[in-house]
Design a protein around this motif. Structure first.
Motif, PDB file in Angstrom:
ATOM      1  N   TYR A  64       0.836  -1.194   0.000  1.00  0.00           N
ATOM      2  CA  TYR A  64       0.000   0.000   0.000  1.00  0.00           C
ATOM      3  C   TYR A  64       0.874   1.247   0.000  1.00  0.00           C
ATOM      4  O   TYR A  64       2.048   1.200   0.377  1.00  0.00           O
ATOM      5  CB  TYR A  64      -0.911   0.017   1.228  1.00  0.00           C
ATOM      6  N   PHE A 104      -5.045   0.464  -8.718  1.00  0.00           N
ATOM      7  CA  PHE A 104      -4.999  -0.480  -7.600  1.00  0.00           C
ATOM      8  C   PHE A 104      -4.680  -1.871  -8.142  1.00  0.00           C
ATOM      9  O   PHE A 104      -4.825  -2.146  -9.339  1.00  0.00           O
ATOM     10  CB  PHE A 104      -6.342  -0.510  -6.880  1.00  0.00           C
ATOM     11  N   MET A 110      -6.833   4.656  -9.276  1.00  0.00           N
ATOM     12  CA  MET A 110      -6.767   5.448  -8.050  1.00  0.00           C
ATOM     13  C   MET A 110      -7.059   6.893  -8.430  1.00  0.00           C
ATOM     14  O   MET A 110      -6.411   7.475  -9.295  1.00  0.00           O
ATOM     15  CB  MET A 110      -5.373   5.333  -7.429  1.00  0.00           C
ATOM     16  N   SER A 114     -11.481   7.706  -4.711  1.00  0.00           N
ATOM     17  CA  SER A 114     -10.971   6.570  -3.929  1.00  0.00           C
ATOM     18  C   SER A 114     -10.139   7.033  -2.740  1.00  0.00           C
ATOM     19  O   SER A 114     -10.124   6.368  -1.698  1.00  0.00           O
ATOM     20  CB  SER A 114     -10.168   5.632  -4.824  1.00  0.00           C
ATOM     21  N   TYR A 170      -6.489   2.861  -0.553  1.00  0.00           N
ATOM     22  CA  TYR A 170      -6.813   1.504  -0.998  1.00  0.00           C
ATOM     23  C   TYR A 170      -8.168   1.488  -1.699  1.00  0.00           C
ATOM     24  O   TYR A 170      -8.943   2.458  -1.612  1.00  0.00           O
ATOM     25  CB  TYR A 170      -6.797   0.528   0.182  1.00  0.00           C
ATOM     26  N   ASP A 171      -8.431   0.415  -2.401  1.00  0.00           N
ATOM     27  CA  ASP A 171      -9.664   0.277  -3.173  1.00  0.00           C
ATOM     28  C   ASP A 171     -10.777  -0.232  -2.267  1.00  0.00           C
ATOM     29  O   ASP A 171     -10.888  -1.430  -2.002  1.00  0.00           O
ATOM     30  CB  ASP A 171      -9.428  -0.689  -4.341  1.00  0.00           C
ATOM     31  N   THR A 190      -1.855   0.038  -4.055  1.00  0.00           N
ATOM     32  CA  THR A 190      -1.294   0.592  -5.291  1.00  0.00           C
ATOM     33  C   THR A 190       0.208   0.357  -5.376  1.00  0.00           C
ATOM     34  O   THR A 190       0.842   0.793  -6.328  1.00  0.00           O
ATOM     35  CB  THR A 190      -1.524   2.111  -5.361  1.00  0.00           C
TER      36      THR A 190
END
Length: 521
Positions: A64, A104, A110, A114, A170-171, A190
């Motif tokens: 991340y 992501f 991203m 998000s 993050y997603d 990512t």
């Protein structure tokens, strides 16, 4: 701060390197290579990027990413997922411009939406280090690559956004129940690496693989695989390093570290950290409610002798804030003064020829540096008619006891969630009804008022912030004598000489940013 202590007792060292530059060309690495990181404790306790607050930082920072990244050279936040940002003069409005072309690991882009969703989910979790976003009132999406934060009060949000914990983007759309989805060893980051396999409780616990579409690119030599293996015994970790079975050992004992520094094919790294050892005195109950005894204890500590016996694993502490952070005050190195300690004890009715004094102390089980320090302190106190009853405990048990005020002295380490000294004061020394990390149980309104000025001063008047930090240090250590700081932890690493590009970053505990390394040979 200490969270990795919460779940993993005491993994001590920090590592990192500069933020990678964007690459237009995105392709997978051409050659397979593996970087093997040795951890002495289990790696993953929480896969959720919102609540993760433990050892898994060593892997999560490779999976991340955050909006910004702390640069230990400039001592400022630098670009990561955000390429630029600006703050209003009052420090209460921050606008970030995001990096374009980032995806992501789920394949989704991203963007500002998000970013907003990630941080709002982390804030709503009210867990881990989510408190870092407490100042945020609203988050607004201005356009796909621009996001604006409105704050309830000024904070250095560029530094907050570089936090080693709770700042991940993050997603959130990866799964309806994201916490459950990631708990099996999946990720929605990512970063340059994604999870390839997780074997909870096994020695070869975690494997990461390169994410081909990483925005930082793969057009230079890189490690394509990262493995995290658990080896509890330092001697075994050293043997495996010598045999080339592992690449990097984040901590060796002093004797092994000296051997490593003389061994062909092995490189070593040694630098001070942002991590301080602290003796927190119980100001609320028991004999240490008497400030004279607390001041006496500060004088009994053999500060210079501690540095000698820890043999390179420690640096001098000149106060609560280590060198490299706003708030550090140089030239205040404390010294042992046994006669002064005896005089203070006598005024309180204790000491040689007077009432005996019995004090309880808790410290971290398995931490050799703390054990050696405690043994020396007990031996120093004995001629002063003071008996120190010390108990080594697993962190969770020690912390639980501390929250019940079950000791006179609580020995622990502290480091910040992001590169700012505020957390030492707000979390450890500010008055609070419920006990978390405020394990001196101090209630000092004057100190509280000064602590509350720190975030805004850090943004608007750094010179005034430095003066406030210095004043707080004097009040908490000299006037209240609520704590003592015997040393700052040094990070001592050993790794294979074929690894190029490694450097420590004290803002990220024990992290090796593997994408920045260059495998050679």
């Amino acid at each position: 701060m200490r969270r990795r202590l919460i779940a993993a007792a005491l993994a001590l060292l920090l590592a990192g390197c500069s933020a990678p530059l964007a690459r237009q060309e995105q392709r997978p690495p051409a050659k397979e290579s593996t970087f093997v990181y040795v951890e002495n404790l289990g790696v993953v306790t929480d896969w959720d990027p919102a609540s993760s607050y433990s050892n898994e930082i060593i892997a999560m920072q490779n999976i991340y990413e955050s909006l910004t990244f702390y640069n230990p050279v400039t001592k400022k936040a630098g670009p990561r997922l955000a390429t630029a940002w600006r703050a209003s003069p009052d420090g209460r409005t921050w606008t970030f411009t995001l990096r374009s072309g980032v995806t992501f690991h789920t394949g989704r882009p991203m963007d500002a939406a998000s970013v907003k969703a990630s941080i709002e989910r982390t804030m709503a979790s009210k867990s881990g280090a989510s408190y870092i976003w407490d100042a945020v009132e609203t988050i607004r999406v201005d356009d796909p690559l621009t996001v604006t934060f409105t704050l309830k009060y000024a904070v250095p949000l560029d530094l907050v956004a570089s936090s080693g914990y709770a700042a991940y983007i993050y997603d959130t759309a990866a799964a309806p129940d994201l916490k459950k989805w990631v708990s099996t060893g999946r990720d929605a980051g990512t970063g340059p690496y994604t999870v390839a396999g997780w074997r909870k409780g096994k020695s070869d616990e975690l494997t990461l693989k390169a994410y081909p579409a990483y925005w930082g690119g793969w057009d230079r030599p890189h490690y394509t695989t990262v493995k995290y293996v658990v080896v509890p015994e330092p001697e075994e970790a050293w043997r495996r390093l010598l045999q080339g079975e592992v690449s990097f050992v984040h901590r060796l004992n002093p004797a092994l570290y000296r051997r490593a520094s003389r061994t062909a094919g092995v490189r070593t790294a040694d630098m001070p950290s942002f991590q301080t050892a602290m003796l927190l005195f119980n100001t609320a109950s028991g004999p240490l409610t008497d400030v004279r005894i607390r001041r006496a204890l500060r004088k009994t500590i053999d500060y210079s002798g501690t540095l000698r016996v820890l043999r390179g694993a420690a640096s001098p502490a000149t106060g609560l804030v280590p060198d490299g952070l706003l708030g550090h005050v140089a030239g205040r190195s404390p010294r042992q003064d046994l006669q002064g300690a005896a005089d203070l004890l006598a005024r309180a009715g204790y000491g040689p020829g007077r009432l005996p004094l019995r004090l309880t102390l808790t410290y971290a089980q398995g931490d050799e540096d703390q054990r050696v320090f405690v043994q020396r302190l007990a031996a120093t106190l004995e001629p002063l008619n003071v008996t120190l009853v010390a108990k080594a405990m697993p962190w969770e048990e020690q912390w639980a006891r501390g929250k019940k005020r079950g000791q006179d002295i609580f020995l622990m380490y502290w480091w910040p969630d992001y590169a700012d000294a505020y957390s030492w004061f707000a979390n450890v020394f500010r008055s609070a009804e419920s006990v978390q990390f405020n394990l001196t149980y101090l209630k000092d309104r004057d100190a509280d008022a000064l602590i509350d000025t720190l975030p805004q001063l850090t943004v608007t008047d750094r010179a005034a912030a430095q003066k406030a930090y210095a004043k707080l240090g004097r009040r908490l250590l000299d006037v209240q004598a609520a704590a003592a700081v015997p040393w700052v932890v040094n990070y001592q690493r050993a790794y294979l000489s074929g690894i190029q590009g490694y450097s420590d970053n004290p803002a990220y505990p024990d992290v090796v940013f593997v994408h920045e390394l260059r495998p050679v040979g």
